[in-house]
Enzyme design. Structure first.
Site, PDB file in Angstrom:
ATOM      1  N   ARG A  17      53.727  36.984  37.212  1.00  0.00           N
ATOM      2  CA  ARG A  17      53.449  35.802  37.845  1.00  0.00           C
ATOM      3  C   ARG A  17      54.301  34.737  37.409  1.00  0.00           C
ATOM      4  NH1 ARG A  17      47.659  33.772  39.991  1.00  0.00           N
ATOM      5  NH2 ARG A  17      48.732  32.177  41.633  1.00  0.00           N
ATOM      6  N   HIS A  57      47.917  23.843  35.834  1.00  0.00           N
ATOM      7  CA  HIS A  57      46.383  23.487  36.028  1.00  0.00           C
ATOM      8  C   HIS A  57      46.341  21.796  35.833  1.00  0.00           C
ATOM      9  CE1 HIS A  57      44.637  27.179  36.721  1.00  0.00           C
ATOM     10  NE2 HIS A  57      44.599  27.720  35.630  1.00  0.00           N
ATOM     11  N   GLU A  95      50.923  28.824  35.991  1.00  0.00           N
ATOM     12  CA  GLU A  95      49.867  27.805  35.974  1.00  0.00           C
ATOM     13  C   GLU A  95      49.787  27.076  34.718  1.00  0.00           C
ATOM     14  OE1 GLU A  95      49.934  29.960  38.620  1.00  0.00           O
ATOM     15  OE2 GLU A  95      48.504  28.942  39.766  1.00  0.00           O
ATOM     16  N   GLN A 100      33.056  25.524  45.255  1.00  0.00           N
ATOM     17  CA  GLN A 100      31.679  25.038  44.901  1.00  0.00           C
ATOM     18  C   GLN A 100      30.876  26.174  44.011  1.00  0.00           C
ATOM     19  OE1 GLN A 100      30.402  22.498  48.252  1.00  0.00           O
ATOM     20  NE2 GLN A 100      28.815  22.608  47.158  1.00  0.00           N
ATOM     21  N   TYR A 105      50.162  27.998  31.725  1.00  0.00           N
ATOM     22  CA  TYR A 105      49.630  29.130  30.486  1.00  0.00           C
ATOM     23  C   TYR A 105      50.826  29.240  29.423  1.00  0.00           C
ATOM     24  CZ  TYR A 105      45.218  29.604  32.862  1.00  0.00           C
ATOM     25  OH  TYR A 105      43.863  29.536  33.424  1.00  0.00           O
TER      26      TYR A 105
HETATM   27 FE1  SF4 Z   1      34.500  30.099  46.351  1.00  0.00          FE
HETATM   28 FE2  SF4 Z   1      33.023  31.005  48.204  1.00  0.00          FE
HETATM   29 FE3  SF4 Z   1      33.875  28.421  48.590  1.00  0.00          FE
HETATM   30 FE4  SF4 Z   1      35.601  30.327  48.704  1.00  0.00          FE
HETATM   31  S1  SF4 Z   1      33.678  29.724  50.298  1.00  0.00           S
HETATM   32  S2  SF4 Z   1      35.850  28.598  47.766  1.00  0.00           S
HETATM   33  S3  SF4 Z   1      35.006  31.911  47.368  1.00  0.00           S
HETATM   34  S4  SF4 Z   1      32.557  29.520  46.753  1.00  0.00           S
END
Ligand code: SF4
Ligand code: NAP
Length: 683
Positions: A224, A262, A174, A349, A176
Site C-alpha cells: 500500500r 491520518h 497513511e 459513526q 505509518y
Molecule cells: Fe461505517 Fe456503516 Fe457508516 Fe459505512 S454506513 S461509514 S460502514 S457505520
C-alpha cells in the site's frame, strides 16, 4: 413445453471479471479493504472474525485484506494490539483463512507497523518527532532496530503463509512507519536510512525483498503505497513513481493506493468527500508500472466501481466500509440487483468512530456487522401480530427485522412520508448519501410485503381495537423549545422547518445550539450553489489539492479556495467550552473546518435575554448585546415524543419503546437502528 433460462448480461462485467496474477487468479476485481474491527483483540475474537469474513467471502468478494497486524511489539497500534510473530499464533489465523477459502475467496494479512502513530510509550519512528495526533513521542530507531524490524516484517509474512493466507499487504501509507521513513516530514536522519530519497525508501524496498525471499514467488505481496500524502513535506509525484517502479522490481505483486496521512487535515473518506474522489491518482500511476493497481476511497456502489474500471483508472477496486454495510454487495451486483444493496453512507459513526474509541466496530445501517455470531434474525416459532408506530429509521428497521423472523408486522406513520429525521439529514450539503439508506430501507419494506399505512396517526383506542400482541413505539422526537422571552416571535424557526425547506430564510441568521444539528444547519444555510460533494473540481479546490502533485504531498504551498458563504451566520452556545466538542471523533474536525471556511461567527458563553423585532438580545461577559438578525434557528436538542405508552400500559397492552421516543439525548440513528434490531431479534 421447455422453460428456457435466459441469462441477463451483467451490468458490471469488468468488476466481476477475474484477475490472473500468473500463479493464482482472483475471481473478481473487488477487494474488501483492510479495516480494524476490534475483534482482533477480543477474547475468542478470531472465532467471530472467521464468521465475519466468511460472510463477506460468501457474499462474493474476490479478495479480503485483514485489519492491520503488527510485526513486532513496538509496531502495535496499542499495547494490546494484535501481532503475529510466533508460530503458536498461527492457529487462530487458520480459523479465518479456512473459513474464507471454504467460501471461494482469497485473503491477505495486512502487516502494519504503526511507528509514531502507536498509542503507547514504546513507539519508534525514523526520527524522534511527535505526531500531532498522538501524545506519545517516538524514539528514533537505531540501525540495529531497523534491521530487526525488516526481519520482523519478513517473519510475519512467512507466518502468514503458514497460516494459510494467500498473501500479505505491507502497509506503506497513511503516515505509518514505512511512510514515516519515506518522507522528510518525519525522517531527518543522516545515515543510510535518511537524507536523500534513495536512502529514505530503503526500508520499504528491504522489507519487500526480505518478505519475498521468505515466501517465494507464488504468494501475493500487495504494497500500500502512499500516492498522495496530503501533508506538507510529503512526496512529490516523481518520487512516488520512482518508488512504485522500485517496488515492482523488488517483487511486489499488486500496488494499492494510499491517500493521505491520518494527521492530514483534508478529509479522504468522510461522507462529504465526493464518490471516487481519488481514483485520478491511481489513474496517473497506471501509466508508470506494469503490475495491477488497486484504487480506494469513497467507492460505495457497483456503478462507481464499474465506472472506475471502465475508464481504466485501476485494475481493482477496494471497498472496506461498504462490505460492513452489506456483505452481499458483490452477489447482489452479479444478479443485477444493485438497487438492493445496503449502501455505506460513509458516516463513520459505527465503524471508524468505534475503532477510534477502542470499541468493536459495527455499521450504522447494518448492526449485524461484527456481531454475526450474536445478532441474528432466526425464524420464530411464536408468530406475533405486531404494530410499529412511527416510520423513522427505528420503526422501519424493527419492522424489517421482525418480519424477516416470521412475525406479522403493520407499520403506521402519521406523516405522508417514511424516513423521519433521515429526510432532513439528506438535505444537508455533504450528507447526500443519506438518501441511499432511505431507498434501501423503504425498498426492503416493500420487498418483504410489510403492511405500511401512511397518514395514519394512531390512538390508544385504535391500537387496542386491532388486538396486537405487542406494540412498538418508535414515534421519535420533537425539537426542544428553549425558554426565551419572545421565542414565539415570527423570526424564530426550528431546524426541521429549515431543512425541509418550508421557510424562507433571511441573510443574517442566528443559530441557537452548537450540537450536530447546529453544525448541519450552518452548512445548509451557508451553502451557495452546488454542494461541493457533487462537484469534484470545486471540492479539490476547496481543500487545496494539487492534482499534478508537483507540490510536496499534493498540498504544500497550495492555497485553499474559500467557498463563498450564502449568509452571515452567528452560531451560539451557552457553554464556555470549545465549539464542536460533541461532534464525532473522526469527522468533527471536518465540520469545524467547513464552518470556519464559510466565516460562521461562533459565540460561546452566552445567555439568551430576549427576541423581538430588532433581533436576538444576548448577554455576553455581563454585557447586553444585540444581534440584529432576520431569523433565529432553534437547534437546542430534542425531547422524546411518546404520548401513547401510558395509555397502552393502562390497557395491559405489551409495549416496547425504541429510538428517540425512548431516549432523546444524543439521539442518533446508530443507536435507534441497533435498538430496533436487538428488540426484533428477541421479540
Ligand atoms: Fe461505517 Fe456503516 Fe457508516 Fe459505512 S454506513 S461509514 S460502514 S457505520
Ligand atoms: P445536542 O448535540 O444535544 O446539542 C444541543 C445544543 O443546544 C447544544 O449546543 C446546547 O448547548 C444547546 N441547548 C441544549 N438545551 C438548551 C436549552 N434549553 N436552551 C438553549 N440551548 C440549549 O443536540 P443536536 O444538535 O440536536 O444533535 C442531536 C444528536 O444528533 C447529536 O448528539 C448527534 O448524535 C446527532 N447528530 C450528529 C450530527 C453530526 O455529528 N454531524 C449531525 C446531526 C445530528 P448549550 O447548552 O451550551 O447552549
Amino acid at each position: 413445453m421447455s422453460t428456457e433460462i435466459i441469462e441477463q448480461p451483467s451490468n458490471f462485467p469488468l468488476m466481476l471479471s477475474p484477475l490472473n496474477l500468473g500463479f493464482t487468479t482472483l475471481r473478481n476485481r473487488v477487494i474488501m479493504g483492510s479495516m480494524h474491527t476490534g475483534l482482533e483483540e477480543e477474547k475468542n475474537g478470531f472465532d467471530k472474525l472467521a464468521v465475519f469474513y466468511a460472510e463477506r467471502a460468501r457474499g462474493g468478494v474476490g479478495l479480503i485484506v485483514t485489519g492491520g497486524i503488527a510485526p513486532n511489539f513496538r509496531g502495535r497500534i496499542s499495547p494490546h494490539g494484535s501481532q503475529l510473530s510466533f508460530s503458536w499464533q498461527t492457529n487462530k489465523h487458520k480459523k479465518v483463512t479456512d473459513a474464507v477459502h471454504k467460501e471461494g475467496a482469497k485473503i491477505c494479512l495486512q502487516i502494519l507497523h504503526t511507528g509514531r502513530y502507536a498509542y503507547h510509550p514504546f513507539n519508534v519512528s525514523a526520527s524522534a518527532i511527535k505526531a500531532p495526533i498522538n501524545p506519545f513521542k517516538p524514539r528514533q530507531m537505531s540501525e540495529r532496530q531497523i534491521k530487526k524490524t525488516i526481519k520482523d516484517f519478513a517473519n510475519t509474512c512467512e507466518l502468514a503463509q503458514k497460516s494459510g493466507y494467500d498473501g500479505v499487504e505491507i502497509m506503506g501509507s497513511e503516515g505509518y512507519l514505512i511512510n514515516q521513513f519515506i518522507c522528510q516530514r518525519t525522517n531527518q536522519r543522516q545515515d543510510k536510512w535518511g537524507g536523500d530519497y534513495e536512502n529514505r525508501i530503503r526500508i520499504a524496498l528491504e522489507i519487500v525483498k526480505a518478505s519475498r525471499n521468505k515466501v517465494g514467488p507464488n504468494f501475493i505481496i500487495i504494497f500500500r503505497l502512499s500516492m498522495l500524502d496530503l501533508v506538507e513535506q510529503g512526496s512529490t509525484w516523481d518520487e512516488v513513481v520512482e518508488l512504485a517502479k522500485a517496488l515492482e522490481k523488488a517483487g511486489v505483486s499488486i500496488l494499492n493506493t494510499g491517500i493521505g496521512w491520518h494527521e492530514a487535515r483534508i478529509p479522504t473518506i468522510a461522507t462529504s468527500v465526493p464518490r471516487a474522489a481519488f481514483s485520478w491518482v491511481t489513474a496517473k500511476m497506471k501509466k508508470e508500472v506494469n503490475i495491477p493497481l488497486i484504487t480506494t476511497n469513497r467507492i460505495n456502489t457497483p456503478e462507481v466501481a464499474e465506472d472506475i474500471l471502465s475508464r481504466g483508472d485501476a485494475d481493482m477496486v477496494s471497498m472496506a466500509r461498504p462490505m460492513l454495510a452489506d456483505p452481499e454487495f458483490v452477489n447482489k451486483a452479479a444478479k443485477n440487483q444493485s438497487d438492493r444493496i445496503n449502501i455505506c453512507i460513509a458516516c463513520n459513526q459505527a465503524c471508524l468512530d468505534h475503532v477510534f474509541k477502542q470499541k468493536r466496530a459495527s455499521c450504522l445501517v447494518n448492526p449485524r456487522a461484527c456481531y454475526e455470531t450474536e445478532l441474528n434474525f432466526e425464524q420464530t416459532t411464536n408468530i406475533k401480530k405486531l404494530a410499529v408506530i412511527g416510520g423513522g429509521m427505528a420503526g422501519i428497521a424493527f419492522a424489517i427485522y421482525a418480519q424477516q423472523r416470521g412475525h406479522h408486522v403493520t407499520l403506521y406513520e402519521a406523516k405522508s412520508q417514511l424516513g423521519g429525521q433521515f429526510n432532513l439529514a439528506k438535505n444537508v450539503p455533504g450528507k447526500e448519501e443519506f438518501v441511499e439508506s432511505l431507498k434501501y430501507f423503504t425498498g426492503e419494506l416493500a420487498r418483504q410485503n410489510i403492511n405500511v399505512h401512511l397518514n395514519a396517526p394512531q390512538s390508544v383506542e385504535s391500537l387496542k381495537q386491532e388486538n396486537f400482541d405487542d406494540v412498538i413505539l418508535a414515534t421519535g422526537v420533537t425539537p426542544r423549545v428553549p425558554k426565551i422571552d419572545g421565542i414565539e416571535h415570527s423570526s424564530v424557526v426550528n431546524y426541521q422547518q429549515v431543512l425541509s425547506g418550508e421557510v424562507i430564510m433571511g441573510q443574517r441568521v442566528a443559530v441557537l445550539g452548537a450540537g450536530g444539528i447546529g453544525y448541519d444547519i450552518c452548512e445548509f444555510l451557508t451553502e451557495k450553489g452546488q454542494s461541493h460533494t457533487e462537484n469534484l473540481d470545486l471540492w479539490l479546490k476547496e481543500w487545496g489539492i494539487d492534482t499534478e502533485i508537483v507540490h510536496r504531498g499534493g498540498v504544500e504551498g497550495v492555497d485553499q479556495v474559500k467557498p463563498e458563504s450564502a449568509r452571515q451566520i452567528y452560531m451560539l452556545q451557552r457553554k464556555e467550552q470549545r465549539f464542536g466538542k460533541s461532534l464525532q471523533p473522526t469527522t468533527g474536525w471536518i465540520h469545524r473546518a467547513a464552518l470556519k471556511k464559510r466565516a460562521v461567527e461562533m459565540i460561546g458563553g452566552v445567555s439568551y435575554h430576549k427576541i423581538d423585532d430588532d433581533g436576538l438580545h444576548i448577554i455576553l461577559d455581563n454585557k447586553s448585546q444585540l444581534l440584529s438578525v432576520d431569523n433565529i434557528v432553534v437547534c437546542t436538542g430534542q425531547e422524546s415524543k411518546n404520548t401513547l405508552q401510558q395509555g397502552l400500559l393502562d390497557l395491559n397492552v405489551s409495549v416496547h419503546v425504541i429510538g428517540g421516543a425512548d431516549f432523546a439525548g444524543e439521539l442518533d440513528a446508530k443507536r435507534a437502528i441497533r435498538q430496533a434490531a436487538e428488540l426484533a431479534a428477541r421479540i
